[in-house]
Scaffold this active site. Sequence first.
Site, PDB file in Angstrom:
ATOM      1  N   ASP A  24     -25.724  34.556-130.008  1.00 59.69           N
ATOM      2  CA  ASP A  24     -25.208  35.009-128.721  1.00 59.69           C
ATOM      3  C   ASP A  24     -26.218  34.686-127.628  1.00 59.69           C
ATOM      4  O   ASP A  24     -27.310  35.241-127.607  1.00 59.69           O
ATOM      5  CB  ASP A  24     -24.920  36.515-128.787  1.00 59.69           C
ATOM      6  CG  ASP A  24     -24.535  37.108-127.445  1.00 59.69           C
ATOM      7  OD1 ASP A  24     -24.125  36.337-126.551  1.00 59.69           O
ATOM      8  OD2 ASP A  24     -24.638  38.335-127.287  1.00 59.69           O
ATOM      9  N   ASN A  26     -25.668  35.005-124.206  1.00 60.38           N
ATOM     10  CA  ASN A  26     -25.523  35.717-122.927  1.00 60.38           C
ATOM     11  C   ASN A  26     -25.465  37.236-123.064  1.00 60.38           C
ATOM     12  O   ASN A  26     -25.147  37.937-122.101  1.00 60.38           O
ATOM     13  CB  ASN A  26     -24.286  35.211-122.173  1.00 60.38           C
ATOM     14  CG  ASN A  26     -22.992  35.457-122.938  1.00 60.38           C
ATOM     15  OD1 ASN A  26     -23.001  35.988-124.046  1.00 60.38           O
ATOM     16  ND2 ASN A  26     -21.873  35.063-122.339  1.00 60.38           N
ATOM     17  N   ASP A  28     -23.471  39.407-124.751  1.00 59.82           N
ATOM     18  CA  ASP A  28     -22.225  40.179-124.746  1.00 59.82           C
ATOM     19  C   ASP A  28     -21.794  40.577-126.154  1.00 59.82           C
ATOM     20  O   ASP A  28     -20.712  41.120-126.350  1.00 59.82           O
ATOM     21  CB  ASP A  28     -21.101  39.402-124.052  1.00 59.82           C
ATOM     22  CG  ASP A  28     -20.723  38.109-124.777  1.00 59.82           C
ATOM     23  OD1 ASP A  28     -21.377  37.777-125.789  1.00 59.82           O
ATOM     24  OD2 ASP A  28     -19.776  37.433-124.327  1.00 59.82           O
ATOM     25  N   ASP A  32     -21.614  32.162-129.091  1.00 66.41           N
ATOM     26  CA  ASP A  32     -20.968  31.263-128.142  1.00 66.41           C
ATOM     27  C   ASP A  32     -21.508  29.843-128.300  1.00 66.41           C
ATOM     28  O   ASP A  32     -22.424  29.582-129.107  1.00 66.41           O
ATOM     29  CB  ASP A  32     -21.170  31.760-126.707  1.00 66.41           C
ATOM     30  CG  ASP A  32     -22.609  32.200-126.429  1.00 66.41           C
ATOM     31  OD1 ASP A  32     -23.526  31.397-126.717  1.00 66.41           O
ATOM     32  OD2 ASP A  32     -22.816  33.331-125.949  1.00 66.41           O
ATOM     33  N   GLU A 239      -8.385  21.410-145.938  1.00 63.71           N
ATOM     34  CA  GLU A 239      -8.268  22.622-146.744  1.00 63.71           C
ATOM     35  C   GLU A 239      -6.920  22.512-147.445  1.00 63.71           C
ATOM     36  O   GLU A 239      -5.875  22.713-146.836  1.00 63.71           O
ATOM     37  CB  GLU A 239      -8.319  23.879-145.881  1.00 63.71           C
ATOM     38  CG  GLU A 239      -8.225  25.152-146.713  1.00 63.71           C
ATOM     39  CD  GLU A 239      -8.058  26.403-145.881  1.00 63.71           C
ATOM     40  OE1 GLU A 239      -8.462  27.482-146.347  1.00 63.71           O
ATOM     41  OE2 GLU A 239      -7.495  26.319-144.773  1.00 63.71           O
ATOM     42  N   HIS A 312     -16.157  30.629-144.458  1.00 66.93           N
ATOM     43  CA  HIS A 312     -15.778  31.811-143.677  1.00 66.93           C
ATOM     44  C   HIS A 312     -14.673  32.625-144.325  1.00 66.93           C
ATOM     45  O   HIS A 312     -14.348  33.715-143.834  1.00 66.93           O
ATOM     46  CB  HIS A 312     -15.334  31.366-142.284  1.00 66.93           C
ATOM     47  CG  HIS A 312     -14.121  30.475-142.313  1.00 66.93           C
ATOM     48  ND1 HIS A 312     -14.174  29.194-142.819  1.00 66.93           N
ATOM     49  CD2 HIS A 312     -12.840  30.681-141.944  1.00 66.93           C
ATOM     50  CE1 HIS A 312     -12.970  28.651-142.747  1.00 66.93           C
ATOM     51  NE2 HIS A 312     -12.139  29.523-142.223  1.00 66.93           N
TER      52      HIS A 312
END
Length: 539
Positions: A24, A26, A28, A32, A239, A312
């Site tokens: 991250d 920034n 938040d 990103d 996939e 993931h």
Amino acid sequence: MLSEKYKNFAQMIVYQIYPRSFNDSNGDGIGDLRGIIEKLDYLKDLGINAIWICPCYKSPNDDNGYDISDYYDIMDEFGTLDDMKELIAEAHSRGIKIIMDLVPNHTSTQHKWFIESKKSKDNYYSDFYYWFDEPVNDWGSAFGGSAWEYCKERDQYYLHSYAVSQADLNWDNPKVVKEIQKVVDYWTGLGVDGFRCDVIDQISKDFKNGSNCFGPNLHKYINALFGRPETENLFTVGECWADNIEEVCRHAKEERKELTTLFQFDHIESCGRESKFVPKNDSLKSVRDILVKWQKLCYDNDLLYTLFTDNHDQPPFISRIGNDRELRYESASLIATMFYTLRGIPFIYQGQEIGTASSHYDSIDDFRDVESLNFYKIFSEQYGEEKALEMINFGSRDNERRPISWNAGKYAGFSTAEPWIPINSRFKEINLEKDLLSEKSVFKYYKELLALRKSSPEILFGDFELLSKPDDDYFVFTRTYEGKTVTVICNFEKTSQINIPNFNGKILLSNYSDRQNCCETFRPYEAAIFGDEELRKKR
């Protein structure tokens, strides 16, 4: 024999990034694109030369970006299109390719195509999705419940193989094919080097025979995307749950002009679990036997194999099949050795390079994944809340979607604000900063292993020969190219030493630092690679 183009692909080492949980920039609490840019030197130092970025398109995030509302723009939380252009340029300046995640099977119900499609039965977008007056079969959603959802506006049902908010695109409509072609061409025009194709085996449905995948026009549609002159040099990985060599060849033989390679899931599905949420006792021998099978099949058919353990959608492999406690370093380095010294394309999931293991949480409130939340409700009704939470802790996709642990500070160095999902419960024990200071550093082992792979034609292109036998509690094989041989030994014994037949060879790499030669005794989860003096000097 692999073509020169496929030999170039074979030299790729791909690092998968789940942007929401990588870095991250920034403050938040959400990873990103600029956070990825900040870590490009770290990735280059690791030794990778390609990045696969999970979806970063505009999305309402019902399924963490796999529900796309605009293929041509970036999710606000991740940054801007200019950030993406800068990421592509900065990666290329470091010799790193960018692989985007293409989601061709479905869109968000907030996509303009669906918004228009549901308005009437006779507008331009009316047939972009599958609409029926009544459900035509009993298909279930992968996330639980029916795959059919009633839409009051249109007074019909639409198909959603995943979340209700993810409507399946109707590829039998030529307009849909052209639209996805435009998406591919747009991103390649910005410099993207290839695509990972999400559930691409589902873009052709077989309603007649009751299957939502491997439909009669599947290969026609894939060829329409990647068999064109403007896409023939892209790297593409599908996939696709093809479990036989004939179907894999239909997808990935070079002359077919479809996909470069497929993710082959046999070793994921067969090892460490009875089902996604239920563990079982298993051994690395099962993994070995599957790898051997596919090494031989891919070699005989001039195919590239995908060498991966984590992504993931799966809990950490080390927590399912290894010892993620006392022998976490040994397990992580052994697993990496047995995969990344084979022929194929290595894929490394973020955090895997520091030996990240599964978390454990005492409340369902600590989970965010739509699949996990849906199945928690189902399991609670079947088994009670305590058992349901145990099952979710084991199999949840959130295990791999929690922020990467850069250090032991607040929020694990991922952000200065509370992250979008609780960080890994073991972050103080397992983080990059601590790993780099350890005598048993998973990162440093990965770095050495990947450097050895890149410098060794034997590992990149060599023939594969199995030396161990099915009953052996170890894996021994050779990779031979132009008369030179590399030998790999992986001991699967968890608690005691074993004797492995001796042979000649110079030690190139071992996960036990005191390994000097090829003596017969190998310790728990010990891995070692041997070669000739010339290769040793090259390192």
